[in-house]
Design a protein around this motif. Structure first.
Motif: not given
Lengths: 401, 168
Positions: A103-104, A147, A154, A162-163, A166-167, A169-170, A173, B38, B41, B44-45, B48-51
């Motif tokens: 799923y990644l 990820v 972590m 990790f933070l 996520l910034r 990877r958003d 996405l 799934c 993930i 996790m988001h 994260g910083p966006k949400y």
């Protein structure tokens, strides 16, 4: 030694035999080397709920104090019958299930399946579709490695990376959503081509992201983790997989390349647009966690460069070949593999000429990569277990299937 | 403080202890860091910083004994169900369960497979169902807001029951 003469010989309690009185259940005595004192081994269940097992991995650890004597992965907590369910789905419905295997990076599994079908049905894929497939593969490889990097940090004890990932990877996405319409479960690569063409907006978003990524993000990661003294001390010389072990266990991906074998499906058996591209295969030498880390960090950089090349050289033309509405491959079988972020991901399809496969099998790279922990974990301290499992980069969805 | 401006300085506010506690509870919902598949993930988001779920007081904890909410993020099969129930039982009261995604709600795309549990509500009581495969972080956020409303509602109902009234 005279005063120690009365020390009892340590006894190994055989399987099924009753433990001597006074010894708690689950503990057993075994001989211990340096002094005459016997220590009791403790079996610890790590997982299935553990922040460092990347899902629902369950590892049975036999410990001698803080040292691991034996380790065994217990699987099946996410077994949901992907392969069996595929036998009851039509070919065009299977992509939905395969997205949820790894799923990644769902695109890679879709691509392997589409390639297997295309080779059976002898479908010629248009050039633009091949380039778009490679582009999507590289973007998802980048996001998947992000990820991995964050969770690996972590595991070692670094929360900040990790933070940061996520910034970033958003942002990736968002690009993927613009191209495919979904954040994670794309179902974008179809037998014969891809679902949508890339839009100018997506192209621009991609380039903007790559600019920021190469100028700011990537150096930031290296500042955060690569240059971190504590991180280095935790991963250097830990979890060494030598070349022979890596080959013997059938490791692929960064685990194999970290051990010094520069083997990559993209180079060895080129698919999509990789035959027409020029890129490096980073590899390590020693095979410790540090080498695997560096190989993946290089792969992130290479993936960014490749995405740029793919955008530049994208050929014009159709993005989908003419395929029948209901896919009925002729009787026979086919195997196709791609280089997923975790290694060689293969799909084997057996067809009897109907609209559903007789058998579909996945070759999940994480499954083979995980098998090596039995071999390399013994002798490590318990705190290194998370580092080793983290460096292997597993996705339970494709291990249990 | 805003309350001071409304009621005057050094004023005394009367409230039911249960209402006051639930006010605190619904603004510090710590969830168990427990991803199954799934959906984890996207979970996790969400952190994260966006949400940035932290701004609602929603934060992850590694141990069930320090958590208020369990987000079941993924497909639960028969082997996992045993561990899931154990984890739920280890959480201190009051506790809530969010079923995140199609698999946790109904079994999702895998419900034809006999090994898969058809919805996590067969094992633990579920407070909020979040549809999607996987739900976007915004959907999870909405689920948490619904949970906050449910907690508030429950506190009001309890107060009404104490008064012997029925709000109908």
């Amino acid at each position: 030694m005279a005063e120690h003469d009365d020390v009892r010989e340590p006894v190994l309690i055989a399987e099924g035999a009753s433990a001597p009185a006074g010894l708690p259940k689950g503990l057993r005595r075994v001989p211990r080397g340096v002094d005459e004192f016997a220590t009791e081994h403790l079996i610890v269940n790590m997982g299935p709920q553990h922040p460092s097992t990347h899902g629902v991995l369950h590892v049975l650890l036999e410990l001698d104090g803080e040292e691991v004597v034996a380790a065994e992965a217990s699987l099946g907590y996410l077994h949901r019958g992907l392969e069996k369910l595929s036998e009851h789905r039509r070919y065009h419905q299977i992509g939905t299930l395969l997205d949820r295997a790894d799923y990644l990076s769902g695109v890679h599994t879709e691509l392997a399946f589409a390639r297997a079908l295309e080779s059976m049905m002898e479908i010629e894929v248009p050039a633009r579709a091949r380039w778009l497939r490679s582009l999507l593969c590289e973007i998802t490889r980048l996001s998947s490695h992000l990820v991995w990097m964050g969770t690996f940090g972590m595991d070692i004890g670094a929360m900040a990376p990790f933070l940061y990932i996520l910034r970033d990877r958003d942002a990736v996405l968002d690009v993927l959503e613009e191209i495919t319409g979904a954040r994670m479960m794309f179902n974008y690569v179809r037998p014969g081509g891809v679902l949508y063409d890339i839009t100018p907006k997506a192209e621009q978003m991609m380039l903007e992201f790559l600019d920021r990524f190469e100028s700011t993000y990537l150096p930031e990661y290296h500042d955060l983790l690569t240059g971190n003294e504590i991180f280095r001390a935790r991963v250097r010389d830990i979890g060494v997989i030598d070349r022979d072990t890596a080959v013997a266990f059938g490791l692929t991906g960064a685990c194999l390349r970290g051990s010094g074998v520069a083997w990559d499906v993209r180079k060895e058996r080129p698919y999509a647009a990789y035959g027409e591209l020029d890129f490096d295969i980073p590899s390590g030498s020693k095979g410790d966690c540090w080498d695997r880390y560096m190989v993946r960090m290089e792969e992130i950089r290479v993936a960014g460069g490749l995405a740029r090349d793919l955008l530049d050289g994208m050929p014009e033309g159709p993005y989908m070949a003419k395929v029948p509405k209901v896919l009925r491959p002729p009787e026979g079988e086919a195997y196709a593999s791609v280089e997923s972020p975790r290694g060689e991901l293969g799909v084997h399809v057996v067809s009897d000429g109907s609209d559903k496969p007789t058998r579909m099998r996945l070759r999940p790279p994480s499954y083979f990569n995980l098998a090596v922990i039995d071999e390399i974990l013994p002798g490590h301290m318990i705190a290194d277990v998370v580092a080793v499992i983290g460096s292997i980069d597993i996705v339970l969805g494709e291990i249990d299937r | 403080m805003a309350l001071d401006r409304l009621t005057g300085e050094n004023s005394v506010v009367f409230t039911r202890s249960e209402q006051l506690l639930d006010l605190a509870r619904r603004h510090s919902l710590w969830y168990l860091m427990f991803g199954i598949a799934c959906c984890a993930i996207e979970m996790m988001h969400a952190g994260g910083p966006k949400y940035d779920f932290d701004r609602f007081g929603i934060f992850h904890r590694g141990s069930p004994r320090q958590s208020d909410v369990m987000i079941v993020a993924g497909t639960v099969n028969k082997k996992m169900a045993v561990s899931l129930k154990t984890l739920y039982e280890q959480m201190p009261e009051p506790k809530w369960v969010l079923a995140m995604g199609a698999c946790a709600c109904t079994g999702g795309p895998f419900r034809d497979y006999p090994n898969v549990i058809l919805g996590v509500d067969e094992i633990v009581p579920v407070d909020v169902y979040i549809p999607g495969c996987p739900p976007r972080p915004e959907a999870l956020q909405n689920g948490f807001l619904e949970l906050q409303k449910a907690i508030k509602r429950r506190a009001e109902e309890r107060v009404d029951a104490g008064r012997g009234e029925d709000r109908g």
